[in-house]
Scaffold this motif. Structure first.
Motif, PDB file in Angstrom:
ATOM      1  N   ARG A 130      85.251  86.197   0.052  1.00  9.19           N
ATOM      2  CA  ARG A 130      83.930  85.586  -0.154  1.00  9.19           C
ATOM      3  C   ARG A 130      82.966  86.029   0.949  1.00  9.19           C
ATOM      4  NH1 ARG A 130      84.127  81.003  -3.666  1.00  9.19           N
ATOM      5  NH2 ARG A 130      86.278  80.534  -4.300  1.00  9.19           N
ATOM      6  N   LEU A 131      83.477  86.094   2.166  1.00 13.30           N
ATOM      7  CA  LEU A 131      82.646  86.556   3.276  1.00 13.30           C
ATOM      8  C   LEU A 131      82.284  88.024   3.094  1.00 13.30           C
ATOM      9  CD1 LEU A 131      81.387  85.858   6.019  1.00 13.30           C
ATOM     10  CD2 LEU A 131      83.557  86.442   7.099  1.00 13.30           C
ATOM     11  N   ALA A 132      83.251  88.825   2.678  1.00 11.95           N
ATOM     12  CA  ALA A 132      83.010  90.251   2.456  1.00 11.95           C
ATOM     13  C   ALA A 132      81.950  90.465   1.383  1.00 11.95           C
ATOM     14  CB  ALA A 132      84.310  90.944   2.046  1.00 11.95           C
ATOM     15  N   ALA A 133      82.062  89.712   0.287  1.00 10.82           N
ATOM     16  CA  ALA A 133      81.119  89.872  -0.816  1.00 10.82           C
ATOM     17  C   ALA A 133      79.700  89.549  -0.379  1.00 10.82           C
ATOM     18  CB  ALA A 133      81.529  88.983  -1.984  1.00 10.82           C
ATOM     19  N   ALA A 134      79.561  88.631   0.576  1.00 13.46           N
ATOM     20  CA  ALA A 134      78.230  88.262   1.054  1.00 13.46           C
ATOM     21  C   ALA A 134      77.687  89.256   2.079  1.00 13.46           C
ATOM     22  CB  ALA A 134      78.277  86.864   1.678  1.00 13.46           C
ATOM     23  N   LEU A 135      78.545  89.772   2.951  1.00 16.19           N
ATOM     24  CA  LEU A 135      78.075  90.604   4.061  1.00 16.19           C
ATOM     25  C   LEU A 135      77.999  92.086   3.740  1.00 16.19           C
ATOM     26  CD1 LEU A 135      79.857  88.977   7.152  1.00 16.19           C
ATOM     27  CD2 LEU A 135      77.485  88.713   6.413  1.00 16.19           C
ATOM     28  N   PHE A 136      78.923  92.601   2.923  1.00 16.40           N
ATOM     29  CA  PHE A 136      78.958  94.050   2.730  1.00 16.40           C
ATOM     30  C   PHE A 136      77.642  94.618   2.201  1.00 16.40           C
ATOM     31  CE2 PHE A 136      80.149  98.010   0.520  1.00 16.40           C
ATOM     32  CZ  PHE A 136      80.659  98.706   1.616  1.00 16.40           C
ATOM     33  N   PRO A 137      76.993  93.992   1.231  1.00 13.54           N
ATOM     34  CA  PRO A 137      75.728  94.559   0.741  1.00 13.54           C
ATOM     35  C   PRO A 137      74.634  94.615   1.808  1.00 13.54           C
ATOM     36  CG  PRO A 137      76.610  92.972  -0.834  1.00 13.54           C
ATOM     37  CD  PRO A 137      77.409  92.831   0.423  1.00 13.54           C
ATOM     38  N   THR A 138      74.735  93.789   2.851  1.00 18.18           N
ATOM     39  CA  THR A 138      73.694  93.787   3.886  1.00 18.18           C
ATOM     40  C   THR A 138      73.835  94.951   4.860  1.00 18.18           C
ATOM     41  OG1 THR A 138      74.884  92.460   5.569  1.00 18.18           O
ATOM     42  CG2 THR A 138      73.756  91.262   3.796  1.00 18.18           C
ATOM     43  N   LEU A 139      74.963  95.658   4.825  1.00 20.02           N
ATOM     44  CA  LEU A 139      75.207  96.696   5.827  1.00 20.02           C
ATOM     45  C   LEU A 139      74.273  97.888   5.672  1.00 20.02           C
ATOM     46  CD1 LEU A 139      79.119  96.704   6.003  1.00 20.02           C
ATOM     47  CD2 LEU A 139      77.486  95.375   7.352  1.00 20.02           C
ATOM     48  N   THR A 140      73.701  98.079   4.494  1.00 15.52           N
ATOM     49  CA  THR A 140      72.748  99.177   4.274  1.00 15.52           C
ATOM     50  C   THR A 140      71.333  98.640   4.120  1.00 15.52           C
ATOM     51  OG1 THR A 140      73.308  99.107   1.918  1.00 15.52           O
ATOM     52  CG2 THR A 140      74.417 100.773   3.265  1.00 15.52           C
ATOM     53  N   GLN A 141      71.088  97.469   4.665  1.00 17.84           N
ATOM     54  CA  GLN A 141      69.769  96.840   4.661  1.00 17.84           C
ATOM     55  C   GLN A 141      69.405  96.461   6.089  1.00 17.84           C
ATOM     56  OE1 GLN A 141      70.274  93.427   2.149  1.00 17.84           O
ATOM     57  NE2 GLN A 141      70.798  94.628   0.329  1.00 17.84           N
ATOM     58  N   PRO A 144      70.290  90.904   8.631  1.00 18.31           N
ATOM     59  CA  PRO A 144      69.899  89.501   8.430  1.00 18.31           C
ATOM     60  C   PRO A 144      69.988  88.754   9.754  1.00 18.31           C
ATOM     61  CG  PRO A 144      72.182  89.810   7.786  1.00 18.31           C
ATOM     62  CD  PRO A 144      71.663  91.177   8.185  1.00 18.31           C
ATOM     63  N   THR A 145      69.392  87.603   9.809  1.00 21.85           N
ATOM     64  CA  THR A 145      69.627  86.739  10.960  1.00 21.85           C
ATOM     65  C   THR A 145      70.977  86.062  10.789  1.00 21.85           C
ATOM     66  OG1 THR A 145      68.598  84.825   9.907  1.00 21.85           O
ATOM     67  CG2 THR A 145      67.155  86.291  11.213  1.00 21.85           C
ATOM     68  N   ARG A 146      71.492  85.538  11.873  1.00 18.40           N
ATOM     69  CA  ARG A 146      72.770  84.815  11.810  1.00 18.40           C
ATOM     70  C   ARG A 146      72.693  83.676  10.799  1.00 18.40           C
ATOM     71  NH1 ARG A 146      76.796  83.606  16.045  1.00 18.40           N
ATOM     72  NH2 ARG A 146      77.866  81.666  15.537  1.00 18.40           N
ATOM     73  N   GLU A 147      71.573  82.945  10.826  1.00 16.11           N
ATOM     74  CA  GLU A 147      71.414  81.817   9.921  1.00 16.11           C
ATOM     75  C   GLU A 147      71.430  82.270   8.467  1.00 16.11           C
ATOM     76  OE1 GLU A 147      68.192  78.208   8.987  1.00 16.11           O
ATOM     77  OE2 GLU A 147      67.897  79.554  10.694  1.00 16.11           O
ATOM     78  N   ALA A 148      70.729  83.378   8.177  1.00 16.57           N
ATOM     79  CA  ALA A 148      70.680  83.873   6.799  1.00 16.57           C
ATOM     80  C   ALA A 148      72.047  84.379   6.357  1.00 16.57           C
ATOM     81  CB  ALA A 148      69.633  84.972   6.691  1.00 16.57           C
ATOM     82  N   ALA A 149      72.765  85.062   7.253  1.00  9.51           N
ATOM     83  CA  ALA A 149      74.088  85.575   6.910  1.00  9.51           C
ATOM     84  C   ALA A 149      75.051  84.428   6.623  1.00  9.51           C
ATOM     85  CB  ALA A 149      74.614  86.445   8.039  1.00  9.51           C
ATOM     86  N   ARG A 150      74.991  83.382   7.440  1.00 11.69           N
ATOM     87  CA  ARG A 150      75.894  82.251   7.230  1.00 11.69           C
ATOM     88  C   ARG A 150      75.579  81.535   5.919  1.00 11.69           C
ATOM     89  NH1 ARG A 150      78.103  77.918  11.597  1.00 11.69           N
ATOM     90  NH2 ARG A 150      79.359  76.695  10.145  1.00 11.69           N
TER      91      ARG A 150
END
Length: 530
Positions: A130-141, A144-150
């Motif tokens: 679940r964490l991977a699905a949320a974070l991986f797409p952001t790696l080429t953007q 995000p802020t910590r708050e937005a990532a969480r």
């Protein structure tokens, strides 16, 4: 037209070059070695044997499909069915995690006396997924802020377990069996010298990057070897118009974008005996992208304090070419055991003991190791005769071997000792010794060992650190001040960007450092490109 210099022609430097050149930027890549690719190269490691091994980097976890599509790369990654096999020391049992057969995996948990951990193990990796699905797409953007990532990860993910406390707490809460705990723990320690309860959380960041790859945590095999990945990136960069200079040594960089380098003349290849005659050149660039380690960049900038921040790697790498896969003590097919990650002497307590031994100045005994068999998934790296004979490659990665154990004076002896430690660790879980299975090359048995000092000498990775330095969280604490910070590639100098594994979302074979530096550079150069 803006002109950008890229220092270092590894896979990240090539990625940046391709993106920038395709956008109309004039690009010059400066590479010290006589070839590009850096750590992501294939080589005929053993003379007389037709096998092209991924010599340093060997698996791909973080290379986004977006980069492959954007640059038109002919790169295919193969998924491995088996996640891992871990023999239980002193027994004829082991834990086989089969991604294609849940019932068989549960039976394997039960066979080692860990039936109660099967659900806990599965739930832990469900949370990391679940964490991977949320974070991986952001790696080429932009970051995000910590708050937005969480918030994107959600409460059902492994966020709090990985981000808020030493990973030892999450592992010990999730599963109870020592061997099962060790399987999880190894993802936190590959290339990282830290204890599992280190309050600095370096081990947590290492685990995070291992479990978010591809949005699934899978580590894939590049068909054709790692050199094919770099070869495709080089082709994309050259076809887009980038100039790539090899065999040149950058000697200085200034904060305002001036770069000085020496070109070899007379055809003398790097590493040849004798004195190379060089021609020194200096040029002014609008931006400089550094695909070398930040420590190396600091030295090029004349930072007198760079020596104090030298990173430290913590591994030994061994390549082998075997006549066949070895037999196991457990009645299990070697093709299954070696089809994923083969963990050796990586129980939870063993990992903790190994860290303590290395911190005390000794080679751990037994040495924790991980093994990959590239040729099972991709037999194309073997010549026709080897493939027909049943030959296989083994790549061994020994953990908890910090660079502090080595010196220029003891490196040769330590290389021998570490190879012996790797072989002894492997033999301890096999039904037969490994050395008689080594094929004979033109210069002896097909085994090569690379220490952290060997890696530093070959690839200019200080301390042999495969990540170029400590990994960072893939988010910002506050809103960024500009494009470089937004993309995680900033330095203290506005005209110099980090484009390698040392970028905020660097590490591993991903192209992310190059992708993100190129996008930051394009934003900074936007007015010039209109």
């Amino acid at each position: 037209m803006p002109h950008v210099a890229i220092i270092g022609g590894g896979h990240n430097g090539l990625t940046a070059a391709a993106y920038l050149a395709r956008a109309g930027v004039t690009v010059t890549v400066l590479e010290r070695l006589p070839h590009v690719g850096g750590a992501a190269v294939s080589a005929q490691a053993f003379d007389g044997l037709d096998a092209r091994l991924s010599r340093y980097s060997y698996l791909v976890s973080l290379l986004p499909e977006q980069i492959i599509r954007d640059l038109g790369l002919d790169v295919r990654l193969a998924r491995r069915r088996y996640s891992s096999y871990t023999p239980e020391p002193g027994t004829d049992r082991g834990l086989l995690v089969d991604a294609g057969d849940e019932a068989a995996t549960r039976a394997s948990f039960a066979a080692i006396g860990a039936a109660d951990d099967a659900d806990g193990f599965g739930r832990f990796y469900d949370r990391t997924s679940r964490l991977a699905a949320a974070l991986f797409p952001t790696l080429t953007q932009p970051l995000p802020t910590r708050e937005a990532a969480r918030e994107a990860a959600g409460a059902a993910s492994a966020w709090s377990e990985i981000v808020d406390a030493p990973i030892a707490e999450a592992i010990e809460a999730a599963v109870q069996h020592d061997l099962v705990r060790g399987v999880i723990a190894t993802d936190a320690l590959i290339g990282t010298f830290a204890s599992l309860d280190d309050p600095g959380l370096e081990q947590n960041r290492c685990l995070l990057y291992h479990v978010i790859g591809g949005g699934t945590g899978d580590w894939d095999v590049p068909i054709g070897g790692m050199g094919h990945v770099s070869g495709q990136l080089e082709l994309a960069a050259r076809q887009a118009g980038a100039t790539i200079l090899t065999g040149v040594t950058v000697t200085a960089v200034t904060p305002d974008g001036e770069v000085t380098w020496e070109e070899r003349v007379g055809g003398l290849p790097t590493g040849s005996p004798g004195v190379a005659i060089g021609t020194e050149l200096t040029a002014q660039f609008d931006l400089v992208l550094s695909a070398v380690a930040p420590h190396v960049l600091s030295a090029l900038l004349g930072d007198a304090g760079a020596a104090a921040t030298r990173p430290e790697g913590a591994q030994v790498k061994v390549n082998m070419l075997l006549s066949r896969l070895p037999r196991l003590r457990e009645p299990i097919a070697p093709e299954a055991a070696f089809g994923g990650t083969f963990h050796i002497n990586e129980g939870y307590r063993q990992l903790q003991t190994a860290h303590a031994q290395a911190a005390g100045g000794a080679i751990p005994a037994p040495l924790p190791c991980e093994i990959y068999c590239h040729s099972l998934t991709d037999p194309t790296i073997l010549g026709d005769d080897l493939r027909a004979s049943g030959a296989q490659t083994l790549t061994v990665f020994g953990l908890h071997v910090p660079d502090r154990l080595l010196t220029p004076e003891n490196n040769e002896g330590m290389r021998v000792a570490l190879e012996q430690a790797v072989v002894a660790s492997l033999d301890s879980v096999l039904a037969e010794p490994i050395r008689p299975l080594l094929l004979e090359g033109a210069h002896g048995p097909a085994i090569e060992t690379r220490t952290t000092l060997d890696i530093e000498e070959a690839l200019a990775m200080p301390g042999g650190n495969i990540f170029h330095g400590p990994l960072s969280w893939p988010w910002l604490e506050t809103e960024p001040a500009g494009p470089a910070e937004a993309w995680g590639v900033e330095t203290a100098h506005p005209r110099i960007l980090v484009a390698g594994a040392g970028a905020r979302r660097g590490g591993a074979v991903s192209g992310l450092g190059g992708h993100n530096a190129a996008h930051a550079a394009l934003e900074l150069l936007a007015d010039r490109l209109r």
